[in-house]
Design an enzyme around this catalytic site. Structure first.
Site, PDB file in Angstrom:
ATOM      1  N   CYS A 138     -10.874 -48.507 -19.543  1.00  0.00           N
ATOM      2  CA  CYS A 138     -11.150 -47.679 -18.369  1.00  0.00           C
ATOM      3  C   CYS A 138     -11.596 -48.523 -17.177  1.00  0.00           C
ATOM      4  O   CYS A 138     -12.301 -49.513 -17.331  1.00  0.00           O
ATOM      5  CB  CYS A 138     -12.242 -46.651 -18.680  1.00  0.00           C
ATOM      6  SG  CYS A 138     -11.707 -45.282 -19.731  1.00  0.00           S
ATOM      7  N   CYS A 151     -17.958 -43.737 -20.284  1.00  0.00           N
ATOM      8  CA  CYS A 151     -17.118 -44.364 -21.309  1.00  0.00           C
ATOM      9  C   CYS A 151     -17.315 -45.874 -21.280  1.00  0.00           C
ATOM     10  O   CYS A 151     -17.201 -46.497 -20.225  1.00  0.00           O
ATOM     11  CB  CYS A 151     -15.650 -44.027 -21.070  1.00  0.00           C
ATOM     12  SG  CYS A 151     -14.560 -44.711 -22.346  1.00  0.00           S
ATOM     13  N   CYS A 161     -15.429 -48.029 -23.126  1.00  0.00           N
ATOM     14  CA  CYS A 161     -14.246 -48.755 -23.600  1.00  0.00           C
ATOM     15  C   CYS A 161     -13.836 -49.823 -22.588  1.00  0.00           C
ATOM     16  O   CYS A 161     -14.215 -49.777 -21.425  1.00  0.00           O
ATOM     17  CB  CYS A 161     -13.098 -47.797 -23.895  1.00  0.00           C
ATOM     18  SG  CYS A 161     -12.056 -47.366 -22.493  1.00  0.00           S
TER      19      CYS A 161
END
Length: 189
Positions: free
Chosen positions: A54, A49, A51
């Site tokens: 996180c 991920c 993003c």
């Protein structure tokens, strides 16, 4: 062309994991009184991920994150060290206040993912299932990656067998859309 550190567990190839992994213990990075969180049962949708919310290991552009039913996630040791990172966020990421490691993040409000907790499988003991795709890839730019690196990053992810998406995988996007359609009455429950 050299590509920045994606994540330590995927950078040099993805090892085959145990798709039948029955859970285990997540352990934070503290050497003194580490936080331990038990995950009883398997995990799903393991992915890289990009993003900016996180938790990522030092120097990594991506996290590796999966979900487990929240009912299967419980604090086993040193829960007094846990604090919610952002109480207004959909995912209530509980992090160790000493080392900063995100331990679990339940979705508690009404959402398609309500009842799931996001975890970082590299913190599990044992042979957890390998990641299956990469999500929110272009978001690494928001985390400080130079846009000129994106072609190399996407190529490296594909070479690793992780299809890069700028959202979630098609199956998860279908799940979200189905939930919304049922909620609005367009589809029957």
């Amino acid at each position: 062309m050299s590509v920045r550190l994606l994540h330590p567990s995927i950078q040099n190839g993805i090892r085959a994991g145990d798709s039948e992994h029955a859970g285990g213990m997540l352990t934070c990075k503290c050497s003194d009184r580490p936080v331990k969180v038990n995950v009883s049962g398997g995990i799903a949708h393991n992915h890289a991920c990009g993003c900016t919310k996180c938790w990522k290991p030092e120097g990594a552009a991506f996290s590796v994150v999966a979900v487990a039913p929240s009912e299967n996630v419980s604090v086993a040791e040193n829960g007094d060290k846990l604090a919610v990172v952002d109480p207004s966020a959909l995912i209530q990421r509980h992090a160790c206040s000493a080392c900063g490691t995100h331990m679990f993040g339940p979705v508690e409000r009404e959402h398609a993912f309500q009842g799931l907790s996001f975890i970082h499988p590299e913190l599990l003991d044992g042979n957890w299932p390998e990641p299956g795709f990469a999500a929110f890839v272009s978001s690494v730019i928001e985390g400080g990656v130079d846009p000129s690196e994106m072609e190399g990053i996407r190529t490296k992810l594909k070479d690793l067998g992780l299809e890069p998406y700028d959202c979630l995988s098609p199956a998860l996007m279908d799940y979200l859309a189905t939930w919304a359609a049922k909620k609005s009455g367009v589809l029957r429950q």
